[in-house]
Scaffold this active site. Sequence first.
Site, PDB file in Angstrom:
ATOM      1  CB  SER A   1      -1.100  -0.020   1.316  1.00  0.00           C
ATOM      2  OG  SER A   1      -1.907   1.003   1.293  1.00  0.00           O
TER       3      SER A   1
ATOM      4  NE  ARG B   1      -4.655   5.080   1.434  1.00  0.00           N
ATOM      5  CZ  ARG B   1      -4.083   5.822   1.774  1.00  0.00           C
ATOM      6  NH1 ARG B   1      -4.702   6.901   2.509  1.00  0.00           N
ATOM      7  NH2 ARG B   1      -2.644   6.072   1.851  1.00  0.00           N
TER       8      ARG B   1
ATOM      9  CB  THR C   1     -11.285   4.357  11.206  1.00  0.00           C
ATOM     10  OG1 THR C   1     -11.850   5.876  11.192  1.00  0.00           O
ATOM     11  CG2 THR C   1     -10.057   4.382  10.084  1.00  0.00           C
TER      12      THR C   1
ATOM     13  CG  MET D   1     -10.600  11.935   7.274  1.00  0.00           C
ATOM     14  SD  MET D   1     -11.966  12.877   6.533  1.00  0.00           S
ATOM     15  CE  MET D   1     -10.417  14.408   6.370  1.00  0.00           C
ATOM     16  CB  SER D   2      -7.823   6.674   4.876  1.00  0.00           C
ATOM     17  OG  SER D   2      -8.609   5.696   4.807  1.00  0.00           O
TER      18      SER D   2
END
Length: 460
Positions: A103, A244, A303, A323-324
């Site tokens: 990631s 993301r 989360t 939020m990430s």
Amino acid sequence: MASITRDIFKAYDIRGIVGKTLTDDAAYFIGRAIAAKAAEKGIARIALGRDGRLSGPELMEHIQRGLTDSGISVLNVGMVTTPMLYFAAVNECGGSGVMITGSHNPPDYNGFKMMLGGDTLAGEAIQELLAIVEKDGFVAADKQGSVTEKDISGAYHDHIVGHVKLKRPINIAIDAGNGVGGAFAGKLYKGLGNEVTELFCEVDGNFPNHHPDPSKPENLQDLIAALKNGDAEIGLAFDGDADRLGVVTKDGNIIYPDRQLMLFAQDVLNRNPGAKVIFDVKSTRLLAPWIKEHGGEAIMEKTGHSFIKSAMKKTGALVAGEMSGHVFFKERWFGFDDGLYAGARLLEILSASDNPSEVLDNLPQSISTPELNISLPEGSNGHQVIEELAAKAEFEGATEIITIDGLRVEFPDGFGLMRASNTTPILVLRFEADTQAAIERIQNRFKAVIESNPHLIWPL
């Protein structure tokens, strides 16, 4: 008993330093353990992919051998984004897949994200894999599993281009941070009819330009400069495995994921009045009223992408975000998080306007802090630390105290949050308010609580 480093088994995935905590042997035994879990569920075939990290091919070879030695057949899709692996798993392997990815971790890290039968492995399920390895609870295979290699990039590309329709071409800049998304993003957005300026789209596991983590403003500076100096109307950025999304406007404003979700929710609710929308505990307090105002049901959740996915399954929510930067669409998509797909949906919405940046800049906004981190003493349990702090905390003037994930304290003019990270030994803090004075007042309330523990250092 197979020897393995226990602390690579994290809350959402398996992750470690290649050659030290994450070895070739570990990859092999993890493959065997996944196969044992698959056998319990009657799963015979698993999709396998990797991101662009330098250690990917070697780890792939060993985890694949662990799977096939246990009788599992492998659909090897090669170098792909994590969402492309999910796409292959859902469409070809009944929702079972393993992605080799680090990631947005440093270059010497790598790891595994796993799903079996449509369920993301997380929490207890990951600890069960560790238990299988430690107890040698592997399955004996009657015959070796087969390996089929397949390029699924064309099917993935065609699926998105086939159903995302822009009202006009948009001139965009994209920054893949030398992550694996760079191999596919430019072609996808051009396929949707856009003009694309590509930054750092050459896949390079050394990440020579900046770290592939769009949640950190310092990693968006090249994209901001490209927008300022070029003709692009909007900027999109991706993390190392492209699950993301980061968004930047023409004038250099970063549109954080909770504000992106406002636009996505409004779009989905236009077609699906009354739909449920999920967001994580770190999100802006302006999001829930926005969802309700547009006819939706707002649901706050813990989360973590695995928690959000299971909450979507449970509630039937059509869109979710955290939020990430993970955004999950169930409407017109498969329910998994995908940065490239979220970018395509954003462009579809913005193509109705002559000024995309204005649409984004006009979304409601408060004064807020970025995430603030407090390091925990060696060996301490973050969740326990939060519980101890909460037990003696007093928050005068609070209107609501939410404890689904740490402690989120709502005031009439803002909120403060402290929670334990599930991935690193830190406490995460975030503050938001209507005015600077209010944010400072709320921070001071939290500071007093934090400093009641002599081992914790206030980060501001």
